[in-house]
Design a protein around this motif. Structure first.
Motif, PDB file in Angstrom:
ATOM      1  N   LEU A 241       0.853  -1.179   0.000  1.00 20.13           N
ATOM      2  CA  LEU A 241       0.000   0.000   0.000  1.00 20.13           C
ATOM      3  C   LEU A 241       0.893   1.234   0.000  1.00 20.13           C
ATOM      4  O   LEU A 241       1.621   1.485   0.964  1.00 20.13           O
ATOM      5  CB  LEU A 241      -0.914   0.010   1.230  1.00 20.13           C
ATOM      6  N   LEU A 242       0.857   1.978  -1.085  1.00 13.60           N
ATOM      7  CA  LEU A 242       1.732   3.139  -1.233  1.00 13.60           C
ATOM      8  C   LEU A 242       1.029   4.401  -0.750  1.00 13.60           C
ATOM      9  O   LEU A 242      -0.164   4.606  -1.007  1.00 13.60           O
ATOM     10  CB  LEU A 242       2.150   3.306  -2.694  1.00 13.60           C
ATOM     11  N   ASP A 243       1.775   5.239  -0.060  1.00 15.24           N
ATOM     12  CA  ASP A 243       1.263   6.528   0.386  1.00 15.24           C
ATOM     13  C   ASP A 243       1.343   7.489  -0.797  1.00 15.24           C
ATOM     14  O   ASP A 243       2.213   8.341  -0.884  1.00 15.24           O
ATOM     15  CB  ASP A 243       2.079   7.052   1.568  1.00 15.24           C
ATOM     16  N   LEU A 244       0.406   7.302  -1.727  1.00 15.75           N
ATOM     17  CA  LEU A 244       0.486   7.991  -3.005  1.00 15.75           C
ATOM     18  C   LEU A 244      -0.924   8.391  -3.426  1.00 15.75           C
ATOM     19  O   LEU A 244      -1.826   7.556  -3.475  1.00 15.75           O
ATOM     20  CB  LEU A 244       1.102   7.043  -4.045  1.00 15.75           C
ATOM     21  N   SER A 245      -1.116   9.668  -3.714  1.00 13.29           N
ATOM     22  CA  SER A 245      -2.408  10.137  -4.195  1.00 13.29           C
ATOM     23  C   SER A 245      -2.627   9.637  -5.615  1.00 13.29           C
ATOM     24  O   SER A 245      -1.688   9.569  -6.408  1.00 13.29           O
ATOM     25  CB  SER A 245      -2.454  11.664  -4.175  1.00 13.29           C
ATOM     26  N   PRO A 246      -3.880   9.300  -5.988  1.00  9.06           N
ATOM     27  CA  PRO A 246      -4.144   8.919  -7.368  1.00  9.06           C
ATOM     28  C   PRO A 246      -4.092  10.102  -8.325  1.00  9.06           C
ATOM     29  O   PRO A 246      -4.167   9.914  -9.541  1.00  9.06           O
ATOM     30  CB  PRO A 246      -5.555   8.323  -7.306  1.00  9.06           C
ATOM     31  N   LEU A 247      -3.974  11.305  -7.775  1.00  8.68           N
ATOM     32  CA  LEU A 247      -3.959  12.507  -8.598  1.00  8.68           C
ATOM     33  C   LEU A 247      -2.577  13.154  -8.555  1.00  8.68           C
ATOM     34  O   LEU A 247      -2.174  13.731  -7.553  1.00  8.68           O
ATOM     35  CB  LEU A 247      -5.011  13.501  -8.106  1.00  8.68           C
ATOM     36  N   THR A 248      -1.839  13.047  -9.646  1.00  6.36           N
ATOM     37  CA  THR A 248      -0.527  13.690  -9.759  1.00  6.36           C
ATOM     38  C   THR A 248      -0.711  15.161 -10.153  1.00  6.36           C
ATOM     39  O   THR A 248      -1.827  15.614 -10.422  1.00  6.36           O
ATOM     40  CB  THR A 248       0.319  12.986 -10.831  1.00  6.36           C
TER      41      THR A 248
END
Length: 452
Positions: free
Chosen positions: A144-151
């Motif tokens: 699980l990456l701490d990454l927003s789906p919106l770049t």
């Protein structure tokens, strides 16, 4: 070509923002809206955002080959591009990954398993060997990456798409419900939010993701890389069922008629795959490269339309759909919509007409998958366009009605004008009273077309 594709059966066009410029997409959007005016039918437009792209960096000499059992190392910075110094410029991976988790490179053609970690390095053992080359994609099925789906690019593209007036926004890389909350804060009600289910983490939170989304796309390409391929068909059925239960449209997508990118006919397995999505009860099936860059775009759409029609007319189709039926929620709006679908079948009506200000009434009727067209009548062009995605929906833009008599008259006139009924046919009409109030489905009427 856009007109030919629409007449062949395309209800919603997807603009893939992983490719092309904003100017390119603006021209396509304008062409679709001009086509909509020409044919006099609502046409949906889906903006598919690119989302985060996790890739290795530049490889020494462009590529190298590894075999099972080899040791490799990924580094955050200062890479040489050889097997023991593979550039992976994504700090969120180094913060989240753990030993015994896998990294898949180039759509799973190369698989490595983490053995140990450093502050800026990941040591791994090759499980499945192959070639690692420049800028190949990386999937992390167990992380699980701490990454927003919106770049940053997505946010710029999103604002551009909303300014054009797209009807749907598809979010890539959805992992958790909070991703939808972030997107909703930016989109509001300017477009419907479609969550692409392509990460195993999304499956762990699917009920909340469905609840917070306006629609779901079963993105089997990336999903099939990150979960075992044999699990994909069952997951597809689960997702379609969850969306039917929530009265949210669901799309099945990716490689449906993939061989038609370069051939004028599909394989028998591909035809069966499309039919399976129809038997599952999907609202829509989606083409990608077949119609975007393939050699036979029109033939592919025509083939998909033929498969859909053939499947829906098969003698086993009603019983298979019935076996997959879902119970409606115990509320008056859902009960009225469900009753309308059942009544239409029992009295052999030619259509169910749903007056809808938000699309919810049409979605509730569609959940029951009645064996007749659902005529979704709305005064809102945005709602009319979004309803084109619904199962069985024939979307019609019409002036708002303000009385019971006007409702019945408009329904009858619409059925005749759209060639969905003839004199003396029966139709079931569903609406909410007071008129124009979203979500208030509470009235059901049987009318004979052509009579006062």
């Amino acid at each position: 070509m856009l007109k030919a594709l629409h007449l062949a059966g395309v209800d919603t066009f997807r603009m893939n923002f992983s490719h092309g410029t904003q100017e390119d997409h603006a021209k396509v959007h304008a062409a679709i809206r001009a086509l909509e005016t020409e044919v006099g039918r609502p046409i949906g437009i889906l903006q598919d955002l690119q989302g985060p792209k996790i890739r290795v960096g530049t490889i020494k000499d462009g590529k190298f080959t590894v075999k099972a059992g080899d040791k490799v190392r990924f580094v955050l910075s200062g890479a040489d591009g050889d097997p023991m110094s593979i550039p992976l410029p994504h700090p969120e991976i180094f913060a989240a990954i753990a030993p015994k988790q896998d990294l898949l490179i180039d759509d799973g053609r190369v698989r490595v398993r983490v053995t140990s970690l450093g502050a800026e390095s990941i040591d791994a053992e090759v499980i499945i060997g192959g070639t690692i080359s420049n800028r190949k994609g990386v999937n992390l099925p167990g992380t699980l990456l701490d990454l927003s789906p919106l770049t940053k690019k997505d946010r710029a593209d999103l604002e551009f798409g909303l300014s054009l007036g797209v009807d749907w926004v598809a979010l890539s890389f959805v992992q958790r419900p909070s991703d939808l909350i972030e997107a909703r804060g930016l989109i509001g009600d300017r477009a419907g939010i479609m969550s692409k289910i392509e990460k195993p983490q999304a499956l762990d939170h699917i009920d909340d993701i469905v609840r917070l989304s306006d629609s779901i796309m079963v993105a089997r390409g990336d999903l099939g890389v990150e979960i075992p391929p044999e699990d994909v068909p069952g997951r597809q059925k689960e997702l379609v069922r969850a969306c039917r239960l929530a009265a949210k449209p669901v799309i099945v997508a990716t490689q449906m008629l993939d061989s038609m990118v370069a051939a004028p006919a599909p394989t028998r397995a591909e035809a069966s795959d499309v039919a399976t999505a129809i038997y599952d009860g999907a609202d829509a099936v989606m083409l990608s490269a077949e119609s975007a860059s393939g050699q036979y775009p029109l033939e592919t759409v025509q083939m998909m339309d033929r498969i859909i029609r053939s499947t829906e007319h098969h003698k086993l189709y009603p019983s298979i759909l019935a076996a997959n039926s879902v119970d409606e929620e115990h509320s008056p709006p859902h009960a009225v919509a469900a009753a309308a679908a059942t009544l239409a079948e029992n009295i052999e009506a030619v259509a169910v007409v749903g007056f809808t200000s938000s699309g919810t009434t049409a979605a509730r009727i569609a959940r029951k998958r009645p064996p007749v067209p659902i005529v979704a009548i709305t005064p809102d062009p945005a709602v009319a366009r979004r309803c084109t995605l619904l199962w069985g929906a024939h979307s019609v833009l019409a002036n708002d009605v303000s009385s019971y008599e006007e409702m019945v008259a408009t329904a009858k006139a619409t059925l005749l004008r759209e060639d969905l009924a003839k004199e003396n046919d029966l139709a079931v009409i569903v609406a909410g009273i007071p008129f124009g109030k979203a979500g208030s489905t509470n009235n059901l009427r049987v009318a004979r077309v052509g009579r006062d």
